[in-house]
Design a protein around this motif. Structure first.
Motif, PDB file in Angstrom:
ATOM      1  N   GLY A 174       0.808  -1.210   0.000  1.00 48.72           N
ATOM      2  CA  GLY A 174       0.000   0.000   0.000  1.00 48.72           C
ATOM      3  C   GLY A 174       0.845   1.265   0.000  1.00 48.72           C
ATOM      4  O   GLY A 174       0.553   2.225  -0.730  1.00 48.72           O
ATOM      5  N   ILE A 175       1.908   1.278   0.803  1.00 44.66           N
ATOM      6  CA  ILE A 175       2.800   2.446   0.841  1.00 44.66           C
ATOM      7  C   ILE A 175       3.494   2.626  -0.506  1.00 44.66           C
ATOM      8  O   ILE A 175       3.587   3.745  -1.033  1.00 44.66           O
ATOM      9  N   ALA A 176       3.973   1.517  -1.069  1.00 45.79           N
ATOM     10  CA  ALA A 176       4.666   1.586  -2.364  1.00 45.79           C
ATOM     11  C   ALA A 176       3.720   2.060  -3.464  1.00 45.79           C
ATOM     12  O   ALA A 176       4.092   2.888  -4.310  1.00 45.79           O
ATOM     13  N   ARG A 177       2.500   1.552  -3.458  1.00 45.55           N
ATOM     14  CA  ARG A 177       1.529   1.959  -4.486  1.00 45.55           C
ATOM     15  C   ARG A 177       1.189   3.437  -4.352  1.00 45.55           C
ATOM     16  O   ARG A 177       1.123   4.171  -5.347  1.00 45.55           O
ATOM     17  N   GLN A 178       1.008   3.889  -3.122  1.00 46.76           N
ATOM     18  CA  GLN A 178       0.646   5.289  -2.885  1.00 46.76           C
ATOM     19  C   GLN A 178       1.757   6.243  -3.315  1.00 46.76           C
ATOM     20  O   GLN A 178       1.496   7.288  -3.914  1.00 46.76           O
ATOM     21  N   LYS A 179       3.029   5.850  -3.031  1.00 51.40           N
ATOM     22  CA  LYS A 179       4.144   6.763  -3.279  1.00 51.40           C
ATOM     23  C   LYS A 179       4.858   6.507  -4.605  1.00 51.40           C
ATOM     24  O   LYS A 179       5.755   7.260  -4.988  1.00 51.40           O
ATOM     25  N   GLY A 180       4.464   5.428  -5.289  1.00 50.95           N
ATOM     26  CA  GLY A 180       5.029   5.164  -6.604  1.00 50.95           C
ATOM     27  C   GLY A 180       6.455   4.674  -6.585  1.00 50.95           C
ATOM     28  O   GLY A 180       7.150   4.733  -7.613  1.00 50.95           O
ATOM     29  N   ILE A 181       6.911   4.174  -5.439  1.00 52.17           N
ATOM     30  CA  ILE A 181       8.282   3.695  -5.312  1.00 52.17           C
ATOM     31  C   ILE A 181       8.340   2.662  -4.182  1.00 52.17           C
ATOM     32  O   ILE A 181       7.630   2.796  -3.186  1.00 52.17           O
ATOM     33  N   SER A 182       9.142   1.622  -4.372  1.00 53.05           N
ATOM     34  CA  SER A 182       9.323   0.596  -3.343  1.00 53.05           C
ATOM     35  C   SER A 182      10.704   0.799  -2.730  1.00 53.05           C
ATOM     36  O   SER A 182      11.723   0.748  -3.433  1.00 53.05           O
ATOM     37  N   VAL A 183      10.744   1.010  -1.401  1.00 52.22           N
ATOM     38  CA  VAL A 183      11.950   1.512  -0.740  1.00 52.22           C
ATOM     39  C   VAL A 183      12.519   0.504   0.257  1.00 52.22           C
ATOM     40  O   VAL A 183      11.778  -0.185   0.959  1.00 52.22           O
ATOM     41  N   TYR A 184      13.849   0.452   0.300  1.00 56.72           N
ATOM     42  CA  TYR A 184      14.563  -0.282   1.339  1.00 56.72           C
ATOM     43  C   TYR A 184      15.672   0.613   1.865  1.00 56.72           C
ATOM     44  O   TYR A 184      16.077   1.588   1.221  1.00 56.72           O
ATOM     45  N   GLN A 185      16.155   0.304   3.046  1.00 58.67           N
ATOM     46  CA  GLN A 185      17.262   1.060   3.633  1.00 58.67           C
ATOM     47  C   GLN A 185      18.580   0.511   3.098  1.00 58.67           C
ATOM     48  O   GLN A 185      18.857  -0.682   3.231  1.00 58.67           O
ATOM     49  N   ASP A 186      19.381   1.354   2.481  1.00 54.29           N
ATOM     50  CA  ASP A 186      20.588   0.858   1.813  1.00 54.29           C
ATOM     51  C   ASP A 186      21.866   0.990   2.640  1.00 54.29           C
ATOM     52  O   ASP A 186      22.932   0.554   2.201  1.00 54.29           O
ATOM     53  N   GLY A 225      15.404 -15.721   7.630  1.00 56.90           N
ATOM     54  CA  GLY A 225      15.507 -14.286   7.394  1.00 56.90           C
ATOM     55  C   GLY A 225      15.620 -13.990   5.910  1.00 56.90           C
ATOM     56  O   GLY A 225      16.509 -14.514   5.244  1.00 56.90           O
ATOM     57  N   ILE A 226      14.713 -13.168   5.408  1.00 56.90           N
ATOM     58  CA  ILE A 226      14.721 -12.763   4.009  1.00 56.90           C
ATOM     59  C   ILE A 226      15.141 -11.306   3.967  1.00 56.90           C
ATOM     60  O   ILE A 226      14.615 -10.477   4.721  1.00 56.90           O
ATOM     61  N   ALA A 227      16.084 -10.980   3.108  1.00 56.32           N
ATOM     62  CA  ALA A 227      16.532  -9.595   3.000  1.00 56.32           C
ATOM     63  C   ALA A 227      15.350  -8.694   2.658  1.00 56.32           C
ATOM     64  O   ALA A 227      14.594  -8.969   1.712  1.00 56.32           O
ATOM     65  N   PHE A 228      15.180  -7.628   3.429  1.00 53.32           N
ATOM     66  CA  PHE A 228      14.086  -6.690   3.182  1.00 53.32           C
ATOM     67  C   PHE A 228      14.161  -6.133   1.764  1.00 53.32           C
ATOM     68  O   PHE A 228      13.132  -5.882   1.129  1.00 53.32           O
ATOM     69  N   GLN A 229      15.373  -5.982   1.260  1.00 52.30           N
ATOM     70  CA  GLN A 229      15.542  -5.506  -0.109  1.00 52.30           C
ATOM     71  C   GLN A 229      14.893  -6.463  -1.111  1.00 52.30           C
ATOM     72  O   GLN A 229      14.318  -6.036  -2.116  1.00 52.30           O
ATOM     73  N   GLU A 230      14.984  -7.775  -0.860  1.00 47.18           N
ATOM     74  CA  GLU A 230      14.352  -8.754  -1.746  1.00 47.18           C
ATOM     75  C   GLU A 230      12.828  -8.621  -1.710  1.00 47.18           C
ATOM     76  O   GLU A 230      12.151  -8.781  -2.730  1.00 47.18           O
ATOM     77  N   ILE A 231      12.304  -8.347  -0.510  1.00 43.70           N
ATOM     78  CA  ILE A 231      10.855  -8.176  -0.373  1.00 43.70           C
ATOM     79  C   ILE A 231      10.396  -6.954  -1.149  1.00 43.70           C
ATOM     80  O   ILE A 231       9.415  -7.001  -1.900  1.00 43.70           O
ATOM     81  N   THR A 232      11.110  -5.847  -0.983  1.00 45.54           N
ATOM     82  CA  THR A 232      10.713  -4.625  -1.692  1.00 45.54           C
ATOM     83  C   THR A 232      10.920  -4.768  -3.194  1.00 45.54           C
ATOM     84  O   THR A 232      10.167  -4.177  -3.983  1.00 45.54           O
ATOM     85  N   GLY A 245      17.012   2.251  -2.844  1.00 39.61           N
ATOM     86  CA  GLY A 245      17.567   2.289  -1.508  1.00 39.61           C
ATOM     87  C   GLY A 245      17.669   3.710  -1.008  1.00 39.61           C
ATOM     88  O   GLY A 245      17.995   4.626  -1.780  1.00 39.61           O
ATOM     89  N   LYS A 246      17.397   3.907   0.284  1.00 41.50           N
ATOM     90  CA  LYS A 246      17.475   5.235   0.884  1.00 41.50           C
ATOM     91  C   LYS A 246      18.234   5.152   2.202  1.00 41.50           C
ATOM     92  O   LYS A 246      18.419   4.061   2.761  1.00 41.50           O
ATOM     93  N   THR A 247      18.674   6.299   2.703  1.00 43.68           N
ATOM     94  CA  THR A 247      19.324   6.339   3.999  1.00 43.68           C
ATOM     95  C   THR A 247      18.312   6.003   5.087  1.00 43.68           C
ATOM     96  O   THR A 247      17.098   5.990   4.853  1.00 43.68           O
ATOM     97  N   LYS A 248      18.821   5.752   6.289  1.00 38.32           N
ATOM     98  CA  LYS A 248      17.954   5.429   7.414  1.00 38.32           C
ATOM     99  C   LYS A 248      16.926   6.528   7.642  1.00 38.32           C
ATOM    100  O   LYS A 248      15.736   6.250   7.854  1.00 38.32           O
ATOM    101  N   GLU A 249      17.370   7.778   7.610  1.00 42.97           N
ATOM    102  CA  GLU A 249      16.473   8.906   7.861  1.00 42.97           C
ATOM    103  C   GLU A 249      15.451   9.049   6.738  1.00 42.97           C
ATOM    104  O   GLU A 249      14.265   9.306   6.987  1.00 42.97           O
ATOM    105  N   GLU A 250      15.907   8.900   5.486  1.00 51.38           N
ATOM    106  CA  GLU A 250      14.986   9.009   4.356  1.00 51.38           C
ATOM    107  C   GLU A 250      13.948   7.894   4.382  1.00 51.38           C
ATOM    108  O   GLU A 250      12.765   8.123   4.112  1.00 51.38           O
ATOM    109  N   ALA A 251      14.401   6.684   4.716  1.00 57.50           N
ATOM    110  CA  ALA A 251      13.475   5.545   4.781  1.00 57.50           C
ATOM    111  C   ALA A 251      12.438   5.756   5.881  1.00 57.50           C
ATOM    112  O   ALA A 251      11.258   5.440   5.701  1.00 57.50           O
TER     113      ALA A 251
END
Length: 297
Positions: A174-186, A225-232, A245-251
């Motif tokens: 839902g967050i990804a659809r709303q914002k048009g981007i799928s995000v992980y902390q890089d 444990g599945i990498a969150f990046q794989e999920i996104t 990927g975004k910084t901790k603060e941006e994410a």
């Protein structure tokens, strides 16, 4: 045995009701409405009217049962998480009043997200205090066990997945659809353990039937444990949107009130659970489920 199940019409609870019935048990399911009563009867179980905030109704259901599985929890609004966790403490203590000293098995639900970060965690690991107030559940379990209650704890993975899921993965979608981007902390990878709902239901049944040791913890994690990046990335493919990927603060800004959960970094072994209970997860893995179930048209 006759089993009182809270959350009996929910995503996990309804699977558990079917699992118990197919194993030859009777089920008394907690419901709040006539619609809930209709749903639970359609599964072949008996309905017990009550509410998580009405402890007397919960005691009444427990008094009628030979065993109990508590799966219900208010996940609807993260802004009242603290209140929901403290109410869960009161619920477990109320059930303890009914089950104290008589040997009847009681299984309750906790979360793998309570455990230490940065390493693989095991059933013997203790929940740690932190921003997630769900530790109240495990504190209540220990207090009830000390009173002679035959209680065990199932620590659920943050991703209990499968058709009909309305938990963390749909929230991410839902967050990804709303914002048009799928995000992980890089800045550093984080991991989520996962389990299919049918495997989780079977684990609850085995924990109830075997009732090995009061206070024992079980890990409902089919995937450590599945990498969150794989999920996104899987969500990005499903929505056909960029994955970034975004910084901790941006994410944190991106995820808003969901930021704590998106940043969870848990790798949870279930080796001891599988050994003690003979539990063998058989469901599809999370990424496969995301790709085949979560984006059905």
């Amino acid at each position: 045995m006759k089993v009182f199940v809270t959350g009996a019409t929910g995503f996990i609870g309804s699977a558990l009701v079917n699992e118990l019935l197919h194993a030859g048990h009777q089920v008394l399911g907690l419901v709040r409405s006539k619609e809930g009563e209709k749903a639970i009867k359609a599964l072949g179980a008996e309905a017990c009217f009550g509410d998580l905030t009405d402890l007397n109704s919960l005691r009444k259901g427990a008094e009628q049962a030979d065993g109990l599985v508590h799966t219900a929890f208010n996940h609807d609004d993260f802004t009242v998480l603290q209140e929901s966790c403290e109410n869960d403490r009161r619920i477990i203590e109320a059930f303890g009043d009914v089950f104290a000293g008589d040997g009847r098995p009681m299984v309750i639900t906790s979360a793998l997200g309570l455990l230490p970060r940065g390493r693989v965690v095991y059933e013997s690991d203790q929940a740690v205090a932190g921003p997630n107030p769900r530790i109240a559940t495990e504190q209540a379990a220990d207090a009830v066990a000390a009173r002679g209650v035959n209680i065990s704890v199932v620590r659920l993975a943050p991703t209990v997945h499968g058709e009909g899921d309305h938990g963390f993965v749909p929230m991410l979608i839902g967050i990804a659809r709303q914002k048009g981007i799928s995000v992980y902390q890089d800045e550093s990878p984080n991991y989520w353990p996962a389990v299919h709902r049918l495997d989780a239901a079977r684990l609850y049944r085995l924990a109830l039937e075997k009732a090995v040791t009061a206070g024992i913890r079980y890990h409902a994690s089919a995937e450590q444990g599945i990498a969150f990046q794989e999920i996104t990335a899987a969500i990005g493919r499903g929505l056909n949107i960029p994955v970034t990927g975004k910084t901790k603060e941006e994410a944190a800004r991106h995820f808003g009130s969901f930021a704590h959960f998106a940043a969870m970094d848990v790798q949870a072994s279930s080796e001891e659970t599988q050994r003690v209970l003979g539990w063998q997860p058989a469901g599809p893995d999370l990424i496969r489920d995301i790709e085949t179930v979560y984006f059905k048209s």
